[in-house]
Design a protein around this motif. Structure first.
Motif, PDB file in Angstrom:
ATOM      1  N   MET A 212       0.852  -1.202   0.000  1.00 45.92           N
ATOM      2  CA  MET A 212       0.000   0.000   0.000  1.00 45.92           C
ATOM      3  C   MET A 212       0.883   1.246   0.000  1.00 45.92           C
ATOM      4  SD  MET A 212      -3.202  -1.169   0.596  1.00 45.92           S
ATOM      5  CE  MET A 212      -4.232  -0.547   1.871  1.00 45.92           C
ATOM      6  N   LEU A 213       1.921   1.203   0.798  1.00 45.42           N
ATOM      7  CA  LEU A 213       2.812   2.359   0.871  1.00 45.42           C
ATOM      8  C   LEU A 213       3.487   2.601  -0.474  1.00 45.42           C
ATOM      9  CD1 LEU A 213       4.313   1.836   4.424  1.00 45.42           C
ATOM     10  CD2 LEU A 213       3.049   3.835   3.629  1.00 45.42           C
ATOM     11  N   VAL A 214       3.887   1.524  -1.146  1.00 46.03           N
ATOM     12  CA  VAL A 214       4.524   1.670  -2.457  1.00 46.03           C
ATOM     13  C   VAL A 214       3.561   2.344  -3.428  1.00 46.03           C
ATOM     14  CG1 VAL A 214       5.278   0.360  -4.466  1.00 46.03           C
ATOM     15  CG2 VAL A 214       6.215  -0.183  -2.235  1.00 46.03           C
ATOM     16  N   ILE A 215       2.312   1.909  -3.413  1.00 46.64           N
ATOM     17  CA  ILE A 215       1.323   2.526  -4.310  1.00 46.64           C
ATOM     18  C   ILE A 215       1.159   4.001  -3.959  1.00 46.64           C
ATOM     19  CG2 ILE A 215      -1.114   2.510  -4.992  1.00 46.64           C
ATOM     20  CD1 ILE A 215      -1.079  -0.519  -4.488  1.00 46.64           C
ATOM     21  N   ALA A 216       1.032   4.273  -2.663  1.00 51.48           N
ATOM     22  CA  ALA A 216       0.852   5.665  -2.228  1.00 51.48           C
ATOM     23  C   ALA A 216       2.033   6.530  -2.668  1.00 51.48           C
ATOM     24  CB  ALA A 216       0.697   5.709  -0.711  1.00 51.48           C
ATOM     25  N   ILE A 217       3.251   5.990  -2.499  1.00 50.71           N
ATOM     26  CA  ILE A 217       4.440   6.777  -2.858  1.00 50.71           C
ATOM     27  C   ILE A 217       4.437   7.093  -4.349  1.00 50.71           C
ATOM     28  CG2 ILE A 217       6.960   6.743  -3.011  1.00 50.71           C
ATOM     29  CD1 ILE A 217       6.868   4.848  -0.556  1.00 50.71           C
ATOM     30  N   SER A 218       4.171   6.075  -5.171  1.00 49.20           N
ATOM     31  CA  SER A 218       4.275   6.302  -6.614  1.00 49.20           C
ATOM     32  C   SER A 218       3.225   7.318  -7.068  1.00 49.20           C
ATOM     33  CB  SER A 218       4.172   4.988  -7.390  1.00 49.20           C
ATOM     34  OG  SER A 218       2.917   4.422  -7.189  1.00 49.20           O
ATOM     35  N   LEU A 219       2.065   7.364  -6.382  1.00 49.64           N
ATOM     36  CA  LEU A 219       1.054   8.367  -6.748  1.00 49.64           C
ATOM     37  C   LEU A 219       1.436   9.749  -6.212  1.00 49.64           C
ATOM     38  CD1 LEU A 219      -2.231   6.336  -6.201  1.00 49.64           C
ATOM     39  CD2 LEU A 219      -1.147   6.963  -8.363  1.00 49.64           C
ATOM     40  N   LEU A 220       1.838   9.779  -4.943  1.00 51.62           N
ATOM     41  CA  LEU A 220       2.142  11.064  -4.302  1.00 51.62           C
ATOM     42  C   LEU A 220       3.276  11.794  -5.007  1.00 51.62           C
ATOM     43  CD1 LEU A 220       1.903  10.121  -0.521  1.00 51.62           C
ATOM     44  CD2 LEU A 220       0.517  11.815  -1.739  1.00 51.62           C
ATOM     45  N   LEU A 221       4.333  11.035  -5.338  1.00 48.57           N
ATOM     46  CA  LEU A 221       5.507  11.692  -5.907  1.00 48.57           C
ATOM     47  C   LEU A 221       5.269  12.161  -7.336  1.00 48.57           C
ATOM     48  CD1 LEU A 221       8.524   9.698  -4.476  1.00 48.57           C
ATOM     49  CD2 LEU A 221       7.439  11.775  -3.632  1.00 48.57           C
ATOM     50  N   GLN A 222       4.235  11.631  -7.983  1.00 49.45           N
ATOM     51  CA  GLN A 222       3.993  12.058  -9.362  1.00 49.45           C
ATOM     52  C   GLN A 222       2.975  13.187  -9.460  1.00 49.45           C
ATOM     53  OE1 GLN A 222       6.251  11.124 -11.072  1.00 49.45           O
ATOM     54  NE2 GLN A 222       6.822   9.388  -9.799  1.00 49.45           N
ATOM     55  N   SER A 223       2.522  13.675  -8.307  1.00 50.07           N
ATOM     56  CA  SER A 223       1.484  14.714  -8.359  1.00 50.07           C
ATOM     57  C   SER A 223       2.068  16.095  -8.690  1.00 50.07           C
ATOM     58  CB  SER A 223       0.747  14.767  -7.028  1.00 50.07           C
ATOM     59  OG  SER A 223       1.697  14.991  -6.006  1.00 50.07           O
ATOM     60  N   GLY A 224       3.369  16.270  -8.475  1.00 52.96           N
ATOM     61  CA  GLY A 224       4.005  17.579  -8.667  1.00 52.96           C
ATOM     62  C   GLY A 224       3.783  18.183 -10.042  1.00 52.96           C
ATOM     63  N   PRO A 225       4.176  17.500 -11.118  1.00 53.95           N
ATOM     64  CA  PRO A 225       4.018  18.082 -12.449  1.00 53.95           C
ATOM     65  C   PRO A 225       2.568  18.445 -12.771  1.00 53.95           C
ATOM     66  CG  PRO A 225       5.464  16.184 -12.537  1.00 53.95           C
ATOM     67  CD  PRO A 225       4.910  16.233 -11.153  1.00 53.95           C
ATOM     68  N   LYS A 226       1.629  17.608 -12.288  1.00 55.84           N
ATOM     69  CA  LYS A 226       0.213  17.882 -12.568  1.00 55.84           C
ATOM     70  C   LYS A 226      -0.187  19.219 -11.926  1.00 55.84           C
ATOM     71  CE  LYS A 226      -3.106  16.555 -14.824  1.00 55.84           C
ATOM     72  NZ  LYS A 226      -2.888  16.326 -16.251  1.00 55.84           N
ATOM     73  N   LEU A 227       0.272  19.427 -10.682  1.00 57.63           N
ATOM     74  CA  LEU A 227      -0.031  20.678  -9.981  1.00 57.63           C
ATOM     75  C   LEU A 227       0.620  21.860 -10.703  1.00 57.63           C
ATOM     76  CD1 LEU A 227       0.327  19.493  -6.282  1.00 57.63           C
ATOM     77  CD2 LEU A 227      -1.745  20.341  -7.398  1.00 57.63           C
ATOM     78  N   THR A 228       1.835  21.638 -11.228  1.00 60.13           N
ATOM     79  CA  THR A 228       2.502  22.686 -11.991  1.00 60.13           C
ATOM     80  C   THR A 228       1.649  23.080 -13.196  1.00 60.13           C
ATOM     81  OG1 THR A 228       4.541  21.573 -11.382  1.00 60.13           O
ATOM     82  CG2 THR A 228       4.726  23.314 -13.021  1.00 60.13           C
ATOM     83  N   GLU A 229       1.117  22.053 -13.854  1.00 60.09           N
ATOM     84  CA  GLU A 229       0.283  22.303 -15.036  1.00 60.09           C
ATOM     85  C   GLU A 229      -0.941  23.154 -14.652  1.00 60.09           C
ATOM     86  OE1 GLU A 229      -1.175  18.746 -16.937  1.00 60.09           O
ATOM     87  OE2 GLU A 229      -2.670  19.882 -18.068  1.00 60.09           O
ATOM     88  N   VAL A 230      -1.595  22.761 -13.547  1.00 61.61           N
ATOM     89  CA  VAL A 230      -2.785  23.503 -13.102  1.00 61.61           C
ATOM     90  C   VAL A 230      -2.406  24.949 -12.772  1.00 61.61           C
ATOM     91  CG1 VAL A 230      -4.559  23.641 -11.299  1.00 61.61           C
ATOM     92  CG2 VAL A 230      -3.918  21.427 -12.261  1.00 61.61           C
ATOM     93  N   ALA A 231      -1.263  25.099 -12.043  1.00 65.39           N
ATOM     94  CA  ALA A 231      -0.850  26.443 -11.637  1.00 65.39           C
ATOM     95  C   ALA A 231      -0.583  27.314 -12.859  1.00 65.39           C
ATOM     96  CB  ALA A 231       0.400  26.354 -10.760  1.00 65.39           C
ATOM     97  N   ILE A 232       0.051  26.748 -13.898  1.00 61.50           N
ATOM     98  CA  ILE A 232       0.359  27.536 -15.104  1.00 61.50           C
ATOM     99  C   ILE A 232      -0.917  27.869 -15.869  1.00 61.50           C
ATOM    100  CG2 ILE A 232       1.503  27.481 -17.357  1.00 61.50           C
ATOM    101  CD1 ILE A 232       3.751  25.882 -16.062  1.00 61.50           C
ATOM    102  N   ASN A 233      -1.701  26.819 -16.138  1.00 63.43           N
ATOM    103  CA  ASN A 233      -2.884  27.020 -16.982  1.00 63.43           C
ATOM    104  C   ASN A 233      -3.958  27.864 -16.295  1.00 63.43           C
ATOM    105  OD1 ASN A 233      -1.772  25.700 -19.084  1.00 63.43           O
ATOM    106  ND2 ASN A 233      -2.932  23.787 -18.818  1.00 63.43           N
ATOM    107  N   HIS A 234      -4.126  27.700 -14.977  1.00 59.97           N
ATOM    108  CA  HIS A 234      -5.224  28.398 -14.302  1.00 59.97           C
ATOM    109  C   HIS A 234      -4.772  29.525 -13.400  1.00 59.97           C
ATOM    110  CE1 HIS A 234      -8.043  25.426 -15.817  1.00 59.97           C
ATOM    111  NE2 HIS A 234      -7.109  24.510 -15.519  1.00 59.97           N
ATOM    112  N   GLY A 235      -3.459  29.729 -13.267  1.00 55.58           N
ATOM    113  CA  GLY A 235      -3.004  30.802 -12.392  1.00 55.58           C
ATOM    114  C   GLY A 235      -2.104  31.805 -13.089  1.00 55.58           C
ATOM    115  N   MET A 236      -1.447  31.386 -14.198  1.00 55.03           N
ATOM    116  CA  MET A 236      -0.477  32.277 -14.820  1.00 55.03           C
ATOM    117  C   MET A 236      -0.796  32.601 -16.273  1.00 55.03           C
ATOM    118  SD  MET A 236       2.942  30.347 -13.542  1.00 55.03           S
ATOM    119  CE  MET A 236       2.983  29.552 -11.975  1.00 55.03           C
ATOM    120  N   ALA A 237      -1.564  31.740 -16.950  1.00 53.24           N
ATOM    121  CA  ALA A 237      -1.808  31.952 -18.383  1.00 53.24           C
ATOM    122  C   ALA A 237      -2.542  33.282 -18.575  1.00 53.24           C
ATOM    123  CB  ALA A 237      -2.632  30.801 -18.939  1.00 53.24           C
TER     124      ALA A 237
END
Ligand code: ADP
Length: 650
Positions: free
Chosen positions: A87-112
């Motif tokens: 379970m922890l392995v699954i959680a880690i692989s999801l948690l650590l990959q959330s960064g780029p997605k948040l970057t995308e949201v921040a650019i498209n909805h906060g800076m564009a």
């Protein structure tokens, strides 16, 4: 079990200042140096006393111990941790990959342009931080869980292998090199530990990360993701395949060559006397340079392979990114792709290569672990050649009648050492085996307490075939005093109690008096609590023999098998030992493998063994009257002054 009482709780016996003891008795010093004594005493005071483990040992493995050794079966004992870890392995692989997605949201909805929003940027930033922190904590928890899992599993495995060693028969230990068995317990088990601790979880984590990233890439933009999969992945894959083969070759090469280095080293060290005496030092160094040089070359090869693979994969990644920048840039200009999505894509792409690299590198660990499991499984599946029948009965208290009935035996069945031997030893009778070296005297003794099973015929104790009773009940009534008595590191007391841990102090005192050890015990600074060093190197040969006799006396076997020491003893020790023997043999059946004819002369009957069989049998006086083989031996012995040939030479 013998270990429980006699040795397990031995901590107390070692605390009493062996340093002082050693110097007072002029024994070589092997204890705790004075300057370390305070520290050691403090440690002993703080250490928990180890309770003797509640443990039962049976010759036949139970159902759990018979289970086939596989990685899943080993892990599954600790299902809870396996599940938590996964379970922890699954959680880690999801948690650590959330960064780029948040970057995308921040650019498209906060800076564009037209979408400026400080709130979105702040929320994304905080979320980024929180998820990254959570991911780090999850990684810590996962490392803890797999670490614990690995050490538990390895602990179980070590005990399982060790227990198996205790069950195996003598022939196994004669055939297998001790060094090879040691390496099963060390390097093979360590490989597995590595595999469980890092290998499996890394494999799962990186594999999962790749799947998550691939999915995210496709979700972000199908066209770009397709380009990635079609262009970059095949090149990377082919390259990784090359690396895998090359590094495996390097691994095998260096494994073989380090074995050569170690073999050469141990031979030179063990044979140092011969080396020095023959002035072979220079030749030895030249030879060692060869093997060490070959090992260095193997390492250089592995180094070169790694030096190519790491940077090259980075290169492939950069080229791929360049290509995708062109394609993606075009798409942004044509409004087919948002700027945020392109940036997110690039960030993910970077993370896409790392797992591939790690997976390829972990693959070797996986392979090593796998071959270790195979070797350990083979070991665990080796059955003892002398085993108990499933319906073996407990041998009741015996009188001590020993019968060899048409016994034939060969260590190699094609090459018989004993042929069709018949012999009966009555309860209470002592029988001396004499005959030339290699005639099969010790072999007869080994058959009596079932160190080996006869190739044909039967060995009976009180009329019961020894194959039908439990090994424990048989051996507890048959005492063996070997030629070179083995003493364990510990006190005299512990060594004496070896065969009967529950013996009282009064029993111990009696044994000491009976065999004539009293003088020695009184000379030792701490009496029975004096530490004898491993293998009893600090005692003389005669003293070791006496200790072994006292050990046998304490165990009170009905039948005694004594392999007399061939090493020379001074006349005084010999007299002491003969007196001890007389007391020990009172009322017991005994097989004496007699190297000194004085011992043979004391036996009730003498059996002359030669050419794989009994050639003469009778009381000493009968045999002398008959004028056969024994009489000839006796005369030769008298002619040499009544002393043994071995002693004369010494
Ligand atoms: P003795 O005790 O009479 O000197 P042994 O009974 O020890 O002789 O040995 C009888 C024969 O069996 C010898 O030829 C010896 O080389 C051989 N032998 C002894 N032990 C082993 C073994 N573990 N494996 C193979 N052969 C052995």
């Amino acid at each position: 079990m013998a270990w429980g009482g006699g040795w397990g709780g031995g901590g107390g016996g070692f605390g009493g200042g062996p340093h002082v003891a050693s110097s007072a008795s002029n024994l070589p010093f092997g204890g705790i140096p004075t300057e370390l004594q305070a520290g050691a005493a403090k440690l002993l005071a703080d250490e928990p006393a180890h309770e003797p483990a509640r443990l039962t040992f049976t010759q036949r493995p139970n159902a759990k111990e018979q289970r086939r050794l596989t990685l899943p079966s080993m892990l599954w004992v600790y299902k809870r941790w396996v599940v938590t870890g996964s379970m922890l392995v699954i959680a880690i692989s999801l948690l650590l990959q959330s960064g780029p997605k948040l970057t995308e949201v921040a650019i498209n909805h906060g800076m564009a342009p037209g979408h400026h929003s400080l709130r979105v940027i702040t929320v994304c930033g905080l979320l980024y931080l929180a998820l990254a922190l959570l991911g780090t904590f999850a990684q810590r928890a996962q490392a803890l869980v797999t670490g614990k899992l690995a050490s538990r599993v390895m602990h179980d495995l070590r005990i399982r292998v060790f227990t198996h060693f205790q069950r195996l028969s003598l022939d196994f230990f004669t055939e297998e090199k001790a060094g090879v068995l040691m390496s099963r317990m060390t390097s093979d088990i360590e490989n597995l530990q590595q595999l469980i601790q890092d290998g499996v979880s890394q494999f799962a984590l990186q594999g999962l990360t790749m799947i998550v990233i691939t999915a995210v890439l496709f979700a972000t933009n199908v066209v770009l993701a397709t380009w990635t999969v079609v262009l970059i992945v095949p090149i990377l894959f082919a390259f990784s395949l090359w690396f895998h083969h090359a590094s495996e070759r390097g691994y095998l090469l260096s494994r073989d060559r380090i074995a050569n280095v170690l073999a050469d080293l141990s031979e030179s060290l063990y044979g140092i006397r011969v080396v020095t005496a023959n002035n072979r030092q220079r030749r030895n160094i030249v030879n060692h340079r060869h093997v060490v040089g070959a090992y260095r070359d193997a390492n250089l090869y592995t180094g070169r392979v790694n030096a190519i693979y790491g940077p090259a994969t980075i290169m492939i990644g950069i080229l791929g990114q360049g290509l995708l920048l062109g394609i993606g840039g075009h798409m942004v200009l044509r409004h087919q792709l948002s700027l945020g999505a392109l940036i997110a894509f690039f960030l993910y792409l970077n993370r896409f290569f790392q797992p591939i690299q790690l997976l390829v590198q972990q693959y070797n660990a996986l392979q090593q672990g796998r071959s270790s499991i195979i070797r350990l499984r083979e070991l665990l599946e080796t059955p003892p050649s002398v085993d108990e029948l499933p319906d073996a009965t407990t041998l009741g208290a015996i009188e001590g009648r020993l019968t060899f009935e048409n016994v034939s035996f060969g260590y190699d069945p094609a090459n018989l050492v004993l042929r069709d031997v018949n012999l009966e030893i009555a309860p209470g009778e002592s029988v001396a085996f004499v005959g030339p070296t290699g005639a099969g005297k010790s072999t007869m003794a080994k058959l009596a307490n079932r160190f080996y099973d006869p190739t044909a015929g039967r060995v009976l104790v009180d009329g019961v075939d020894v194959k039908t009773v439990t090994l424990h009940s048989l051996r507890s009534q048959l005492g063996v005093v070997p030629q070179e008595p083995f003493l364990f590191a510990g006190t005299m007391r512990q060594n004496l109690r070896f065969g009967r841990p529950e013996a009282t102090d009064a029993d111990l005192d009696e044994a000491v008096d009976v065999v004539g050890l009293r003088d020695l015990v009184e000379r030792l600074p701490e009496g029975l609590d004096t530490v004898v060093h491993e293998r009893g190197q600090t005692l003389s040969a005669g003293e070791r023999q006496l200790l072994a006799l006292a050990r046998a006396f304490l165990a009170r076997p009905r039948v005694l098998i004594l392999d007399e020491a061939t090493s020379s003893l001074d006349l005084q020790s010999e007299t002491v030992i003969e007196r001890a023997l007389d007391r020990l043999l009172e009322g017991r059946s005994a097989i004496l493998i007699a190297h000194r004819l004085t011992t043979a002369q004391r036996a009730d009957r003498i059996v002359v063994i030669d050419h794989g069989g009994v050639v003469e049998i009778g009381s000493p006086s009968e045999l002398l009257r008959q004028g056969g083989a024994y009489a000839t031996m006796y005369e030769a012995w008298l002619a040499s002054g009544g002393r043994d040939a071995t002693r004369e030479r010494a």
